[in-house]
Design an enzyme around this catalytic site. Structure first.
Site, PDB file in Angstrom:
ATOM      1  N   ASN A  10       0.877  -1.174   0.000  1.00 39.26           N
ATOM      2  CA  ASN A  10       0.000   0.000   0.000  1.00 39.26           C
ATOM      3  C   ASN A  10       0.913   1.222   0.000  1.00 39.26           C
ATOM      4  OD1 ASN A  10      -1.930   1.966   0.343  1.00 39.26           O
ATOM      5  ND2 ASN A  10      -2.692   1.229   2.307  1.00 39.26           N
ATOM      6  N   ARG A  89      -2.546  -2.235  -3.550  1.00 42.99           N
ATOM      7  CA  ARG A  89      -3.770  -1.473  -3.387  1.00 42.99           C
ATOM      8  C   ARG A  89      -3.656  -0.258  -4.314  1.00 42.99           C
ATOM      9  NH1 ARG A  89      -5.873   2.032   1.858  1.00 42.99           N
ATOM     10  NH2 ARG A  89      -7.919   2.557   0.996  1.00 42.99           N
ATOM     11  N   HIS A 177     -12.967   2.677  -0.433  1.00 43.56           N
ATOM     12  CA  HIS A 177     -12.913   1.662   0.641  1.00 43.56           C
ATOM     13  C   HIS A 177     -13.498   0.328   0.184  1.00 43.56           C
ATOM     14  CE1 HIS A 177     -12.793   5.036   3.893  1.00 43.56           C
ATOM     15  NE2 HIS A 177     -11.571   4.595   3.638  1.00 43.56           N
ATOM     16  N   ARG A 237     -10.276  15.139   6.911  1.00 39.63           N
ATOM     17  CA  ARG A 237     -11.046  15.503   5.725  1.00 39.63           C
ATOM     18  C   ARG A 237     -12.448  15.954   6.127  1.00 39.63           C
ATOM     19  NH1 ARG A 237     -10.081  10.073   2.392  1.00 39.63           N
ATOM     20  NH2 ARG A 237      -8.761   9.439   4.134  1.00 39.63           N
ATOM     21  N   GLU A 375      -7.973  -5.516   4.684  1.00 43.12           N
ATOM     22  CA  GLU A 375      -7.753  -5.206   3.273  1.00 43.12           C
ATOM     23  C   GLU A 375      -6.525  -5.924   2.720  1.00 43.12           C
ATOM     24  OE1 GLU A 375      -9.150  -0.634   2.930  1.00 43.12           O
ATOM     25  OE2 GLU A 375      -8.012  -1.185   4.718  1.00 43.12           O
TER      26      GLU A 375
END
Length: 390
Positions: A10, A89, A177, A237, A375
């Site tokens: 990642n 990813r 996601h 965010r 993940e």
């Protein structure tokens, strides 16, 4: 003795996170780690699955990304764990890539066209693939996309009320996601076989946060849209924002693109509202008014959006909490569920405090679960499956 490994990567703007898995159907995780602060004070750390630190090294900032990818792969080889397959990813797969793919040069060129849609993430995802391809062209690399799981949305869920010409240019909602939601969907099916035909909302709550409405095992809507900036309030965010605010900042505050981007992505959310931290646990323990207001707004936005997705689903059977906040912040889960009492949601307070897998009481109309996401595993699983099909 050397063993083949699946490496999951990642890649970010200043870090490389990784994990290794046995190259067989067990997909047993063998170690994980990261290279942090690449642009300032790089630190390379590897940890085994018992929590033991295998190595921790500091480097000067004059090394480029290529150096660290070579360092990483060399470390695996010296440790007797050869990187035989790498899964990445990749944040954005656009509308075309609705499933993982084995990477080749034409695909890399395709993915570069999506950089304007994810300029903070996509370049580094692609850079990782290209560097490894140049260093070790013999290693098969697989791209797994955060957007793919949402390609089952009905068109109306992804359309903006903008002139059609923009939609034709790719300006519409994508959702993110997706790798987390795919894992949770598979895990939920193992835990509750009936979930494959149920109406499910998964709340992925971490520094990045979103909701996904899943019906019959497929995503039909999500709170994130054109970018991962949309939807819920997050760590730094802002989430959904009246576009007029952007126009105001440009015209009257004379803020340029870079200033607005930094504000919306790095200075807003829990950090911006509290003025203290983007860490939910720190804010829950802080007695200040601004900390309480930040948590209050996070929870409000969460249960408001859950209500919207319940409408999209036509009801709700299962609510799943995942991600760092979703898995560990009992107070957040409790507050959200209290505001869903109109759906006859009931949770056991003691089980909630202990972060138990099933929180709902026997007389709750909706099953409420906590499922840790993974993940890395879903990427390793996809990579291994595609490798076998070659």
């Amino acid at each position: 003795m050397t063993s083949n490994q699946i490496v999951v990567i990642n890649a970010g703007s200043s870090s490389i996170k990784f994990a290794t898995f046995d190259f067989n159907t067990s997909l047993t995780k063998t170690m994980h780690g990261s290279i942090q602060n690449i642009n300032s004070a790089p630190i390379f750390k590897v940890v085994d699955e018992q929590g033991n630190t295998l190595t921790k090294e500091e480097f000067s900032a004059d090394h480029d990304y290529g150096y660290f990818y070579e360092l990483l792969l060399s470390y695996f080889a010296k440790s007797g764990k050869k990187a035989a397959l790498i899964g990445h990813r990749v944040v954005h797969g656009g509308m075309h890539y609705n499933a993982p793919v084995i990477v080749n040069t034409p695909i890399i060129q395709d993915l570069k066209k999506l950089i304007p849609f994810a300029p903070l993430h996509q370049p580094y995802n692609i850079q990782a693939i290209e560097i490894i391809q140049s260093l070790h062209p013999e290693i098969t690399q697989v791209a797994c996309f955060d957007t793919s799981f949402h390609r089952t949305h009905p068109a109306v869920a992804d359309r903006f009320a903008l002139p059609r010409e923009f939609e034709a240019q790719g300006v519409h909602r994508y959702g993110f996601h997706g790798l987390s939601y795919e894992y949770i969907t598979q895990k939920l099916l193992e835990l509750s076989p009936d979930s494959g035909k149920q109406r499910v909302i998964v709340a992925h709550l971490g520094n990045g946060a979103s909701l996904c409405a899943i019906k019959d095992g497929k995503s039909i809507d999500s709170t994130m849209g054109f970018t991962a900036l949309d939807g819920l309030m997050m760590g730094t965010r802002c989430g959904s924002l009246d576009p007029g605010v952007i126009l105001y900042l440009m015209k009257f505050k004379k803020m340029d693109y870079e200033e607005i981007e930094k504000c919306l992505y790095q200075q807003s959310g829990l950090l911006g509202v509290s003025g203290i931290s983007n860490n939910m646990q720190i804010l829950l323990e802080d007695p200040s008014i601004t900390a309480k207001e930040a948590v209050e707004l996070f929870v409000y936005r969460l249960y408001r959006e859950i209500g919207a997705l319940v409408s999209v689903l036509g009801g709700l059977d299962v609510l799943v909490f995942t991600g760092g906040i979703g898995e560990h912040a009992a107070e957040v889960r409790e507050n959200v569920c209290q505001h869903l009492a109109w759906l006859n949601v009931k949770i056991d307070a003691a089980k909630n405090l202990r972060n138990q897998p099933v929180l709902s009481t026997a007389d709750s109309a909706i099953e409420v679960r906590v499922i840790p996401t993974n993940e890395e595993w879903i990427i390793a699983n996809h990579a291994y499956g595609l490798y076998l099909k070659q």
